[in-house]
Motif scaffolding. Structure first.
Motif, PDB file in Angstrom:
ATOM      1  N   LEU A  31      -2.358  -3.491  10.859  1.00  0.00           N
ATOM      2  CA  LEU A  31      -3.817  -3.337  10.831  1.00  0.00           C
ATOM      3  C   LEU A  31      -4.444  -3.396  12.219  1.00  0.00           C
ATOM      4  N   THR A  68     -13.221   3.982   3.568  1.00  0.00           N
ATOM      5  CA  THR A  68     -13.826   2.962   4.422  1.00  0.00           C
ATOM      6  C   THR A  68     -13.848   3.409   5.880  1.00  0.00           C
ATOM      7  N   GLU A  69     -12.769   4.057   6.335  1.00  0.00           N
ATOM      8  CA  GLU A  69     -12.730   4.574   7.704  1.00  0.00           C
ATOM      9  C   GLU A  69     -13.828   5.602   7.936  1.00  0.00           C
ATOM     10  N   VAL A 118     -12.295  -2.271   1.695  1.00  0.00           N
ATOM     11  CA  VAL A 118     -11.208  -2.091   0.735  1.00  0.00           C
ATOM     12  C   VAL A 118     -11.085  -3.266  -0.227  1.00  0.00           C
ATOM     13  N   GLU A 168      -4.509   3.802  -0.386  1.00  0.00           N
ATOM     14  CA  GLU A 168      -4.814   4.589   0.806  1.00  0.00           C
ATOM     15  C   GLU A 168      -6.168   5.302   0.715  1.00  0.00           C
ATOM     16  N   ASP A 187       0.843  -1.208   0.000  1.00  0.00           N
ATOM     17  CA  ASP A 187       0.000   0.000   0.000  1.00  0.00           C
ATOM     18  C   ASP A 187       0.870   1.246   0.000  1.00  0.00           C
ATOM     19  N   TRP A 237      -8.793   2.927   1.884  1.00  0.00           N
ATOM     20  CA  TRP A 237      -8.829   2.778   3.338  1.00  0.00           C
ATOM     21  C   TRP A 237      -9.502   3.986   3.991  1.00  0.00           C
ATOM     22  N   SER A 251      -4.169  -0.073  13.765  1.00  0.00           N
ATOM     23  CA  SER A 251      -5.196   0.813  13.206  1.00  0.00           C
ATOM     24  C   SER A 251      -6.566   0.482  13.768  1.00  0.00           C
ATOM     25  N   LEU A 286     -12.866  -2.914   8.025  1.00  0.00           N
ATOM     26  CA  LEU A 286     -11.998  -2.207   7.087  1.00  0.00           C
ATOM     27  C   LEU A 286     -11.739  -3.052   5.840  1.00  0.00           C
ATOM     28  N   SER A 315      -0.842  -5.429   5.178  1.00  0.00           N
ATOM     29  CA  SER A 315      -2.197  -5.794   4.792  1.00  0.00           C
ATOM     30  C   SER A 315      -2.402  -7.294   4.986  1.00  0.00           C
TER      31      SER A 315
END
Length: 215
Positions: free
Chosen positions: A40, A15-16, A68, A9, A2, A12, A43, A64, A102
């Motif tokens: 992850l 999605t966040e 993605v 990015e 990534d 992500w 995060s 998440l 990932s």
């Protein structure tokens, strides 16, 4: 992967934001930037804490990934020069490893878009006990390739990734993308993968990198 080979990015971040909105919270660009390059689970914990979610960090990670994976299955957003560099390495039979935080189910659609055998080894975040910036992932990749870490060259886009590769002993080239990468002894810089050649990668382990190369 990534930010280095693909620029997922934005997937992500979208999605966040969607997770935050679905649970009555807000998620800022600054919040998203703070997670770039993280393991992850790190995060997942950060999102859980920021939004006050009742879910476990593992459940947040799965939310998440749901978002993605759906996006990357539709379209893989390659970084400039990424596929060309991988093709050039394959043409010279240079062993390559993909080292990413990932999880495998996100990595698989990207691997499926590449010629079989592009990577001899794949190390994902759900295969290691310590995520970047810990060196475990890079040490694991070198071991499976059957080479010494110091005879490897790593390409990274984030501070945590560069720290991981350097800690493992690999010569490291930073190609910053969404976040700046601080200068460190032994760390070289390129503006883009289009500036990285196979000859670069072949000769870097033999060069003196005691001073950062800021080209």
């Amino acid at each position: 992967m990534d930010g280095t080979l693909v620029d997922t990015e934005p997937y992500w971040m979208e999605t966040e934001v969607a997770i935050a909105e679905a649970h009555g919270g807000t998620w800022t660009h600054q919040d998203a930037m703070a997670l770039v390059g993280n393991d992850l689970l790190v995060s997942g914990r950060a999102i859980k804490q920021k939004l006050g979610l009742p879910h476990t960090a593992e459940q947040v990670v799965e939310m998440l990934l749901d978002g993605v994976v759906a996006r990357v299955t539709e379209s893989v957003p390659w970084r400039p020069g990424a596929r060309e560099l991988l093709d050039a390495l394959a043409a010279q039979d240079i062993p390559c490893a993909l080292v990413t935080m990932s999880y495998r189910r996100f990595v698989d659609p990207i691997l499926a878009a590449l010629p079989p055998g592009t990577f001899d080894v794949v190390v994902t975040g759900d295969q290691v006990s310590e995520g970047k910036p810990h060196p475990e992932a890079y040490l694991t990749a070198a071991r499976h390739l059957g080479v010494r870490p110091e005879d490897c060259v790593a390409l990274e886009d984030s501070p945590t990734g560069a720290a991981s590769a350097l800690a493992a002993g690999a010569r490291t080239i930073a190609v910053p993308n969404h976040v700046p990468v601080p200068e460190r002894p032994g760390l070289e810089f390129r503006a883009s993968l289009t500036d990285v050649t196979v000859d670069d990668l072949k000769t870097l382990p033999d060069r003196d990198t005691s001073q950062a190369d800021l080209r």
